[in-house]
Design a protein around this motif. Structure first.
Motif, PDB file in Angstrom:
ATOM      1  N   TYR B   5       0.829  -1.205   0.000  1.00 26.80           N
ATOM      2  CA  TYR B   5       0.000   0.000   0.000  1.00 26.80           C
ATOM      3  C   TYR B   5       0.871   1.266   0.000  1.00 26.80           C
ATOM      4  N   VAL B  35      -5.937  -8.855   2.309  1.00 23.46           N
ATOM      5  CA  VAL B  35      -5.181  -7.667   2.728  1.00 23.46           C
ATOM      6  C   VAL B  35      -4.546  -8.024   4.062  1.00 23.46           C
ATOM      7  N   GLU B  36      -3.213  -7.841   4.139  1.00 24.61           N
ATOM      8  CA  GLU B  36      -2.519  -8.229   5.366  1.00 24.61           C
ATOM      9  C   GLU B  36      -1.759  -7.016   5.897  1.00 24.61           C
ATOM     10  N   MET B  37      -1.821  -6.813   7.201  1.00 23.24           N
ATOM     11  CA  MET B  37      -1.099  -5.690   7.781  1.00 23.24           C
ATOM     12  C   MET B  37       0.314  -6.148   8.114  1.00 23.24           C
ATOM     13  N   TYR B  42       0.270  -2.131   4.516  1.00 28.19           N
ATOM     14  CA  TYR B  42      -0.657  -3.210   4.178  1.00 28.19           C
ATOM     15  C   TYR B  42      -0.168  -3.872   2.910  1.00 28.19           C
TER      16      TYR B  42
END
Lengths: 360, 688
Positions: B5, B35-37, B42
């Motif tokens: 991101y 979507v992975e933080m 992200y």
């Protein structure tokens, strides 16, 4: 000739009537006592014979004595006697009905069965879940004016790939992905092949639904089989738009999953359509709020779709400037797995009766 | 494809929160699966369709975001200072296989210090799931993830002759790749070679002894364009897939090559030090032809509406296409745009492609749902009502529907079918040898299913299948014959607790077939004993025919075959040419007046040779042509020790009736007597 008594000895005659009434009263008491003693059906019959038997009944005999009375008294006494007779007959009938009811009750008790023993069920079989789904989908589309068609399961390169605008170097054509029976003969890898047959057989307007087996060289695992079922839809006519595709699919999912089901179209790529779209429908399990079935997204992928690629139309001899159309495809096995909560689709073709008997 | 991101924001300054960004990308065709933080960033996992290799980079995805949001695309700032010698004085590039490599560029960065990458670079690669190697290798990876162009760095001094030859491998030539594997090559494969030997599998993987090491000082940086097909074939043949081959086999942008090389060279000089040689060596023999091949395509506004049902203003269509990198000439008078696709968009060739571009950015969700007008009544497949009736009848009489694979074990199939070996169809590439042939009978699949059921302890099994069987033919395609088969074994009715021990037999399966044929409105089937089938018990097998035409076989599985399957209980099977049955002449039901006069029933028990068939008895009776005889029903067959050897007792119930009067005892006795006499005379039967 007048009877003598009433005229000559009215006081004596009055006494006679009184005696008669006395006698009736006595008889009624006697009957009440006797009926109270009856305990069997035979005794009841005897009681009836003694009191109201045609020949020797007490009351029958009593009736015969009425002749001695004046007409006026005879009427009065006769009425009393008749009342008594009705009383006696009713008493006996009640008694007999009671015995009959008892007899019936005994018989019903004797005939009692254990209704909880298992039913002698005719062992009925079950249709395969793929068949159940396929027929339901066929019914929906036939009602929307589609004709069900099929095509060969062994196809030439031309129908399986070329005519579907799949480029000659496309990986789907490789020996890793498609089963070959010869250099140009393969097990069809999608039911889209039927589009081409249908368009070659008939000119538009065309509405075709083609369910059938397709084959891909996948080693079986929980989510793959080398054979599975697809349903292909095709509509070609003048002025057909992406909106018609959306509307048709929406109508289908409403009938298939219920009117609350939503659909979503997002751009995607399939060689035989342009523009192309992936169809999602809101999860039938959670209504789009997110659950295990839809992996939390609220949406389930139904299959590919789009406007028939002009190359495909031209190959089938249809002018893309005059006619347009849409096509869509969906996988029955996946749908089946989702709808019935199957965690391993290999079960579909293992034909274990414990599996097959779960579906109706 | 993983997209960061934060990284993405460097190329397009949008203000979409990550969830919205994910939703927007999904709705333009770049499906965001997850979507992975990661730290303060992200990572978006995008499931790209195979036609969009241009989005295998942050720049590519940023271009999409730019088109969605209207925020402009910012290209990376390339601060390149070429201070060194002219590249042509240091090295040379020769392409002898331009069909595999239309463009190859090289430049040299002298005096680099190989070492660890700065923290920001390590972090970025790690967020993409990549391991940091050293500063130069990391930069090549970084530029690939940023711009989509795979790059390769050689140690200049490990190249014999310090030059590059791009050529086909010689047959049998070998290379040891960076992973330590020695690989044998063919002429269909491309290699990057030096003066003597292959030093890399072009576009796939570098060679072991030509790459960057800790002591490398002078780097030759490769940036090239390889044609997708060769990469895919070589990668598959060698079972070697890399980030580079993944991109090249889908299609990279030949015009991006020099820009990516500039970007990487500037980063290397900035991070690892060294001097970049002057002027890229750029061998691009067919550039003009490739450029000319890109033709402008018309986008007609009316056609757009015709296909999508959407309306778009010409300037908006132009904005969208320009944002995606198209060169546009508007022809307002013609209500159309003339658009030339950017070189990275290998998927665009016709007007419909442009229509999809505009529609997907405008949003499919704005397409109003409509239903096409009626075009007449729908219809089922020919024979479908028969198929449905058959399925339901067989289910009603206790059979479960099976579906088996169309390919089978050839021995099994051959044992259960009358097909000749030369009729069989062989798969060239079966998944395994036990499924190498197309089935010629459904029985193989059903017996295999039975075997599995037995293994799972299911001993009462009734299955049917309807499906196609295959045989070679002289026509363009093989024959596909629709067949129907049954298998039955075990209890007659497991839920009947008064007769739980009753086993089903030949006559149960025969009854199922009779029910099927009756429900298909066909004349009653005839069954004739046969000893000819190799897979049926010769004393318990029959040919089924309808209207004089043979349509199938029924019987008990031959004990020899039952033994092979290790079946421990009798198994009964039947198979019908279902295609023929579906097209057979049906009976048109006509009303028959109900009888006005009483029926009289006379029973008859005969002691008769067991070899006399029921059909023979029936036909003897029929030969008498007794008009008053309505039918003959079998109601018992008795075999007992007290009966003479070879004889059994058959009990028949004969029903007599006249259409026009009540029959007298004398009439019935006369008719019945004739029948008894005939049976006694013909078969030597005795009355019991």
């Amino acid at each position: 000739m007048p009877t003598q008594g009433s005229r000559i000895y009215p006081e004596v005659l009055g006494q006679l009537l009184e005696m008669m009434n006395e006698r009736l009263k006595q008889l009624r008491e006697d009957f009440d006592r006797e009926i109270g003693l009856v305990t069997t059906e035979t005794e009841a019959t005897e009681l009836r014979d003694r009191w109201v038997g045609r020949k020797s009944g007490l009351l029958t005999a009593e009736m015969k004595t009425l002749g001695k009375l004046t007409p006026e008294d005879r009427r009065l006494a006769g009425q009393g006697l008749n009342d008594l007779k009705t009383y006696v007959e009713a008493g006996i009938e009640r008694l007999q009905l009671g015995f009959a009811a008892g007899r019936e009750a005994e018989q019903l008790v004797r005939e009692r069965i254990d209704v909880t023993l298992p039913g002698r069920r005719i062992a009925t079989g079950h249709l395969h879940p793929i068949t159940l789904l396929r027929e339901k989908i066929e019914d929906i589309f036939v009602s929307m004016g589609y004709t069900i068609e099929d095509g060969p399961e062994i196809e030439t390169d031309f129908y399986n790939f070329d005519a579907l605008n799949i480029p000659s170097n496309h990986p789907a054509r490789s020996w890793q992905d498609t089963f070959y029976l010869g250099d140009h003969l393969a097990l069809r890898s999608q039911t889209s092949t039927v589009q081409i047959h249908a368009m070659q057989r008939r000119q538009p307007p065309l509405r075709v639904l083609a369910p059938g087996r397709v084959f891909r060289r996948d080693t079986p695992d929980a989510t793959h089989n080398p054979m599975f079922y697809q349903v292909e839809g095709l509509l070609v006519d003048r002025g057909i738009t992406l909106g018609d595709l959306k509307g048709t699919i929406q109508e289908f999912v409403h009938r298939m999953f219920g009117p609350e089901t939503q659909t979503r179209f997002r751009p995607s790529y399939f060689p035989f359509v342009e523009p192309g779209a992936e169809i999602d429908y809101s999860c039938f399990k959670c209504n789009g709020t997110g659950c295990r079935v839809c992996k939390g997204s609220g949406w389930i992928e139904m299959g590919g779709s789009g406007m028939v690629h002009p190359n495909v139309l031209r190959t089938a001899g249809i002018d893309p400037e005059v006619f347009s159309g849409f096509a869509f495809g969906l996988g029955l096995d996946r749908l089946c797995a989702l709808m019935y909560g199957l965690d391993d689709i290999r079960l579909l073709y293992e034909n274990d009766v414990r599996f097959l008997e779960q579906f109706t | 494809m993983k997209i960061s991101y934060n990284w993405l924001k460097e190329f397009v300054d949008h203000n979409l929160p990550v969830r919205e960004l994910a939703a927007e990308l999904t709705m333009v065709g770049l499906a965001v699966d997850a979507v992975e933080m990661v730290g303060n960033d992200y990572i978006l996992e995008i499931d790209l369709t195979s036609n969009r290799p241009d989005c295998l980079s942050h720049l590519g995805v940023a271009r999409e975001v730019s088109a969605i949001t209207g925020c402009s695309l910012k290209m990376p700032v390339i601060d390149l200072k070429e201070k060194g010698m002219p590249t042509t004085d240091i090295t040379s590039v020769e392409i002898t296989a331009p069909e595999f490599c239309p463009r190859y560029t090289a430049r040299v960065i002298k005096g680099v210090r190989i070492g660890p990458s700065p923290a920001w670079l390590v972090a970025r690669l790690e967020s993409m799931g990549q391991r940091s190697v050293n500063n130069v290798a990391d930069i090549t990876n970084y530029v690939m993830l940023e711009m989509g162009q795979p790059l390769h760095a050689f140690d200049l001094h490990h190249l014999k002759g310090e030059r590059i030859v791009v050529r086909r491998a010689s047959p049998g030539e070998r290379i040891t790749t960076l992973d330590g594997e020695e690989r044998e090559l063919t002429e269909a494969m491309l290699v990057i070679a030096d003066a003597e030997r292959p030093v890399a599998l072009g576009g796939i993987k570098g060679g072991e002894d030509s790459g960057i090491t800790g002591s490398t000082v002078d780097v030759l940086l490769e940036a090239a364009y390889f044609t997708p097909l060769q990469i895919r074939q070589t990668s598959k043949a060698l079972a070697l897939s890399t980030e580079a081959s993944y991109r090249f086999e889908r299609g990279t942008d030949p015009e991006l090559v020099s820009l990516a090389s500039d970007r990487a060279a500037a980063l290397i000089a900035g991070i690892a030090g060294g001097e970049v040689s002057k002027c890229l060596v750029d061998v691009y023999p067919h550039r003009k032809q490739l450029r000319d091949a890109r033709k402008p395509i018309n986008f007609r506004r009316a056609r757009y509406t015709e296909l999508t049902g959407l309306e778009v203003a010409l300037p908006e269509a132009e904005r969208i296409l320009r944002a995606l990198g198209f060169e546009i000439e508007a022809e307002v008078a013609g209500d159309l745009l003339s658009a030339k696709a950017p070189t990275w968009r290998i998927d665009i060739s016709i007007e419909e492609d442009l229509i999809e571009e505009v529609a997907r950015i405008a949003g499919y969700e704005h397409v109003a749902t409509t239903l096409p007008g009626s075009a007449g009544a729908g219809n089922y497949l020919d024979g479908e009502s028969g198929r449905r009736a058959a399925r339901r009848t067989l289910a009603a009489v206790g059979y479960n529907e099976a579906i088996s694979f169309s390919f089978v074990n050839v021995e099994t199939d051959a044992a259960l079918s009358d097909a000749e070996d030369e009729d069989r169809l062989l798969l060239f590439n079966p998944i395994d040898e036990t499924q190498s042939h197309m089935r010629t009978t459904l029985l193989g699949g059903l017996l295999q299913a039975l075997e599995r059921n037995f293994n799972h302890g299911n001993r009462n099994v009734r299955l049917f299948e309807i499906g196609k069987c295959f045989r070679k033919s002289d026509g363009e395609r093989p024959l596909e014959l629709e067949r129907l088969a049954l298998v039955a074994t075990g209890a007659r009715n497991e839920s009947d607790w008064l007769a739980a021990n009753a086993r089903l037999d030949f006559y149960d399966v025969k009854g199922a077939i009779d029910a099927l044929i009756d429900n298909l409105n066909l004349p009653a089937a005839n069954y004739a004993a046969t000893e000819k089938s190799g897979y049926l018990h010769p004393g318990r097998a029959a040919v089924i025919s309808i209207g004089g035409r043979d349509v199938g076989l029924i019987g008990q599985v031959h004990p020899r075959i039952a033994t092979q399957y290790k079946f421990k209980q009798p198994v009964f099977i039947a198979e019908l040419d279902f295609g023929d049955i579906l097209t057979a002449q049906k009976i048109e039901p006509r009303y028959q007046p109900l009888p006005k006069f009483p029926t009289v029933v006379r029973d008859l028990a005969l002691l008769i040779d067991t070899g006399v068939t029921f059909a023979a008895i029936e036909s003897e009776i029929a030969a008498l042509s007794i008009a008053e005889l309505v039918n003959v029903m079998l109601f018992d067959i008795y075999t007992g020790k007290e009966l003479p050897d070879g004889k059994h007792s058959i009990a028949l119930s004969l029903r007599y009736r006249s259409l026009d009067r009540t029959l007298t005892d004398e009439e019935i006795n006369a008719a019945h007597g004739r029948i008894v006499k005939r049976l006694i005379e013909t078969f030597g039967a005795e009355l019991r």
